[in-house]
Design a protein around this motif. Structure first.
Motif, mmCIF file in Angstrom:
data_model
loop_
_atom_site.group_PDB
_atom_site.id
_atom_site.type_symbol
_atom_site.label_atom_id
_atom_site.label_comp_id
_atom_site.label_asym_id
_atom_site.label_seq_id
_atom_site.Cartn_x
_atom_site.Cartn_y
_atom_site.Cartn_z
ATOM 1 N N LYS A 232 1.025 -1.243 -0.059
ATOM 2 C CA LYS A 232 0.111 0.059 0.112
ATOM 3 C C LYS A 232 0.733 1.336 -0.214
ATOM 4 N N VAL A 236 0.833 4.055 -2.944
ATOM 5 C CA VAL A 236 0.468 5.594 -2.819
ATOM 6 C C VAL A 236 1.647 6.479 -2.920
ATOM 7 N N ALA A 276 -6.753 6.094 -3.579
ATOM 8 C CA ALA A 276 -5.840 6.974 -2.558
ATOM 9 C C ALA A 276 -5.519 8.343 -3.124
#
Length: 291
Positions: A232, A236, A276
């Motif tokens: 993650k 991002v 995101a």
């Protein structure tokens, strides 16, 4: 009339020992499937590749591999040791009876890797050398000698494993701390719980109990959580493509990475990244609108 050499006995084919003499180059030996193997290294270094796991054995160390898949033993140049192969039938013949039988069986069902004192190494090496001699030049009673010596070896391995476990000073908190550090350093290596337990010198069961108590997660779920967290972060905060992230995290198949991420996060890596970044853009716009 020429005298023929005696044929190897059936027992010596089920229980085979070999003296590994030093060579000028790397020597490689096949580890047969569905057979247990014992290596005692007197000098040098060896490498064992089996069931997609790779283990290094140093001088004065021994490793016991329970029955499993085929593999390879790679002996570095100049290394010396002794090696044993025992089929499941051979082990059944040599397995001790009585009150110790259950403990020996349970102990020898897992990989054992440990250092040996000079006394213990010499004792076990002598047993293996005798098995090798009796198997190569069988005579009356050779089968009994081979089986009896293997029985003694199995008991000695069990005793050594119990002593190491009893004398270990690693507390539950120490196991947790070392596990967390191990995962932080090697999570990209596609760690398995078995590999972690082996590296930490504990059993899978003890590791599982310690990690569940400390984190509420199983070791496997903890590894997956840390891997997912790094995935993650890369999605991002980096410009890497999803395929590049998959390879960086140790996934050989980007498709499997997509399935892993989606199963654990509930959305695909690409959609997670888009959501995101939208959230980041909104936060920036909201900040810019402040007076």
């Amino acid at each position: 009339m020429p005298t023929s050499l005696p044929l190897p006995s059936l027992r010596s084919q089920m229980i085979e020992a070999r003296i590994l003499a030093p060579a000028l180059r790397i020597s490689e030996f096949r580890l047969e499937a569905n057979a247990a193997h014992l290596l005692i290294l007197s000098s040098g270094e060896a490498e064992i590749i089996r069931d997609e796991a790779q283990m290094t054995v140093q001088a004065s160390e021994m490793i016991w591999l329970p029955s499993g898949g085929a593999g390879r033993l790679r002996l570095n140049a100049g290394s010396r040791g002794t090696w044993l192969k025992a089929t499941e039938i051979g082990l059944a013949h040599a397995m001790p009876t009585g009150t110790s039988a259950m403990a020996v069986r349970e102990t020898l069902q897992r990989v054992l890797k440990q250092s040996l004192s000079d006394k213990d190494r010499r004792e076990l090496t002598n047993y293996l050398e005798t098995i090798s001699t009796e198997g190569f030049q069988p005579a009356t009673g050779s089968d009994s000698i081979i089986t009896s010596l293997l029985s003694v070896i199995l008991i000695r391995l069990c005793q050594q494993a119990i002593v190491n476990l009893t004398s270990a000073t690693t507390s539950t908190s120490s196991i947790v701390e070392r596990f967390v550090l191990l995962v932080a350093q090697h999570k990209r290596d596609q760690l398995t719980v078995e590999t972690c337990a082996e590296k930490l010198g504990t059993s899978r069961e003890r590791l599982g109990a310690a990690i569940r108590k400390a984190t509420g997660l199983s070791p496997q779920h903890y590894i997956h959580r840390e891997l997912l967290s790094e995935a993650k972060d890369l999605l991002v905060n980096s410009s890497l493509q999803v395929t590049e992230i998959a390879f960086r995290l140790g996934f050989q198949d980007p498709g499997y990475f997509n399935r892993f991420f989606t199963r654990n996060e509930g959305t695909s890596p690409g959609r997670f990244r888009r959501n995101a970044r939208r959230a980041q853009d909104k936060a920036v716009q909201s900040y810019a609108a402040w007076p």
